[in-house]
Each structure stands twice: as C-alpha cells, then as structure tokens.
Design a protein around this motif. Structure first.
Motif, PDB file in Angstrom:
ATOM      1  N   ALA A 157      35.962 -18.446  83.067  1.00  0.00           N
ATOM      2  CA  ALA A 157      37.078 -19.383  82.874  1.00  0.00           C
ATOM      3  C   ALA A 157      38.173 -19.150  83.918  1.00  0.00           C
ATOM      4  CB  ALA A 157      37.644 -19.244  81.460  1.00  0.00           C
ATOM      5  N   ALA A 158      38.526 -17.891  84.136  1.00  0.00           N
ATOM      6  CA  ALA A 158      39.549 -17.568  85.138  1.00  0.00           C
ATOM      7  C   ALA A 158      39.073 -17.957  86.536  1.00  0.00           C
ATOM      8  CB  ALA A 158      39.897 -16.083  85.083  1.00  0.00           C
ATOM      9  N   SER A 159      37.807 -17.732  86.823  1.00  0.00           N
ATOM     10  CA  SER A 159      37.247 -18.090  88.128  1.00  0.00           C
ATOM     11  C   SER A 159      37.315 -19.589  88.362  1.00  0.00           C
ATOM     12  CB  SER A 159      35.792 -17.622  88.239  1.00  0.00           C
ATOM     13  OG  SER A 159      35.714 -16.225  88.137  1.00  0.00           O
ATOM     14  N   SER A 160      37.030 -20.361  87.327  1.00  0.00           N
ATOM     15  CA  SER A 160      37.105 -21.830  87.440  1.00  0.00           C
ATOM     16  C   SER A 160      38.519 -22.260  87.792  1.00  0.00           C
ATOM     17  CB  SER A 160      36.684 -22.486  86.126  1.00  0.00           C
ATOM     18  OG  SER A 160      35.349 -22.229  85.832  1.00  0.00           O
ATOM     19  N   LEU A 167      21.683 -30.589  90.561  1.00  0.00           N
ATOM     20  CA  LEU A 167      22.388 -31.734  89.976  1.00  0.00           C
ATOM     21  C   LEU A 167      23.826 -31.360  89.608  1.00  0.00           C
ATOM     22  CD1 LEU A 167      22.121 -34.680  88.931  1.00  0.00           C
ATOM     23  CD2 LEU A 167      21.494 -33.686  86.724  1.00  0.00           C
ATOM     24  N   LEU A 168      24.002 -30.204  88.986  1.00  0.00           N
ATOM     25  CA  LEU A 168      25.346 -29.751  88.620  1.00  0.00           C
ATOM     26  C   LEU A 168      26.199 -29.531  89.869  1.00  0.00           C
ATOM     27  CD1 LEU A 168      24.372 -27.196  85.845  1.00  0.00           C
ATOM     28  CD2 LEU A 168      25.494 -29.413  85.514  1.00  0.00           C
ATOM     29  N   LEU A 197      30.195 -23.525  87.650  1.00  0.00           N
ATOM     30  CA  LEU A 197      29.115 -23.884  86.731  1.00  0.00           C
ATOM     31  C   LEU A 197      27.726 -23.722  87.338  1.00  0.00           C
ATOM     32  CD1 LEU A 197      28.313 -24.921  83.931  1.00  0.00           C
ATOM     33  CD2 LEU A 197      28.513 -27.254  84.846  1.00  0.00           C
ATOM     34  N   ASP A 198      27.527 -24.159  88.573  1.00  0.00           N
ATOM     35  CA  ASP A 198      26.188 -24.034  89.156  1.00  0.00           C
ATOM     36  C   ASP A 198      25.783 -22.565  89.301  1.00  0.00           C
ATOM     37  OD1 ASP A 198      28.067 -24.027  91.478  1.00  0.00           O
ATOM     38  OD2 ASP A 198      26.212 -23.871  92.644  1.00  0.00           O
ATOM     39  N   ASP A 199      26.747 -21.688  89.560  1.00  0.00           N
ATOM     40  CA  ASP A 199      26.444 -20.258  89.647  1.00  0.00           C
ATOM     41  C   ASP A 199      26.166 -19.665  88.263  1.00  0.00           C
ATOM     42  OD1 ASP A 199      27.067 -19.129  92.595  1.00  0.00           O
ATOM     43  OD2 ASP A 199      28.296 -20.868  92.137  1.00  0.00           O
TER      44      ASP A 199
END
Length: 176
Positions: free
Chosen positions: A80-83, A143-144, A156-158
């Motif tokens: 979450a923090a990374s996002s 796709l993501l 998200l893709d990671d």
C-alpha cells in the motif's frame, strides 16, 4: 497470450533499457524518491528491476524471523505504501512507471517469499521465479501492466508476479 522463451525475455530486457528517462537528482535528497527508486538500486543503469530485487533480499532476511502473520501484515502495508509512493513520485517526475522506480520489485519479492521455507536455496529460487514472472509477464500480469495505471498499477503487476512465484515456491516446498 505471452509466449515463453529465453530470447523473448532478453528482448524485453533490451527494449526496456533502450529508452530510459534520466534519474531525478532528488533521488539522493528526498526520502520518497530514494524509496521509490529502490533505496538507490534503481539508479543502476542496467536492469534496475533486477538490482532492486537483489537489494530486497537483505531486507527480507531482516524480516524473515517475523511470525508469518506479522510478515503478511508488513507485506500488505508495504504494498500500500509503495503504491502511494510510486503514484506521488511518478506524478512529480511526469513519468509513468520509470524503469528506475523499483520499490514495486521489493513488494513483489516480499509477496514471493510469504511462507517460503528458510534457507538460501529458497531465496535464490524466489529471486529467479519473481524475476522470470516480472519480466515475462504472462496473462494476467501483462494485462494488468497495460490497463491499471497510477501507483496502484505500478505495484499490482509486481504483486501478481510475486503471487505466481509464491505459488511455484509453495508447490516446490510441498513436493520436496
């Protein structure tokens, strides 16, 4: 649908390294930039995602003794923090998913290592599997990567690549 071959993985690596925006000077002055750029590992001119994942290993070793529930909570909070960090820094530098921003590789590697057996073999396997899925980007990772934008999309893709690697590690640990 993504096709797998060693050549296709090397082609993807080469195409990513050709057009790389400059590394912002703020990386060494601003803690958010420093974190977004993988605590400095993203400033490496070749394969910053691989170097970011390598730097994630010592952090994982520090976290490895945590109880699984605590590690899982850490991974969720870190993702979450990374996002948020990726979103903020990418907006400021006007570059969506700058190749040097590799805090998302940390998050993906941490997901890979959830409930992994202890030992160097499993860490190496986790590293290799995560890099494989992160570079190859089989469905739905590709796709993501294409459709989900902002900091959440960058991470998200990671996370999903980490889930693929996690599944393989869990399967291997069950079999062996």
């Amino acid at each position: 649908m993504a096709r797998f071959s060693v050549t296709s993985i090397f082609d993807k690596l080469k195409s990513r390294s050709r057009v790389s925006p400059p590394i912002p000077e703020k990386v060494w002055r601003d803690p958010l930039y420093f974190a977004a750029f993988g605590f400095g590992s993203g400033t490496v001119p070749v394969a910053p995602g691989t170097f970011g994942t390598l730097l994630a290993i010592p952090f994982y070793l520090i976290l490895q003794p945590l109880p699984q529930t605590a590690f899982l909570i850490f991974v969720i909070l870190f993702a979450a923090a990374s996002s948020w960090i990726c979103d903020r820094v990418s907006r400021e530098i006007h570059s969506h998913d700058h190749p040097g921003m590799c805090i998302d590789e940390f998050a993906g590697f941490f997901v890979t290592m959830i409930h992994a057996p202890p030992g160097p073999l499993w860490i190496v396997l986790g590293f290799l599997l995560f890099r494989l899925f992160d570079i190859w980007k089989p469905w739905p990772i590709h796709l993501l990567d294409q459709k989900v934008h902002g900091g959440f999309g960058m991470v998200l893709d990671d996370i999903v690549a980490g889930l693929f690697a996690f599944a393989v590690i869990q399967l291997c640990s069950f079999i062996f």
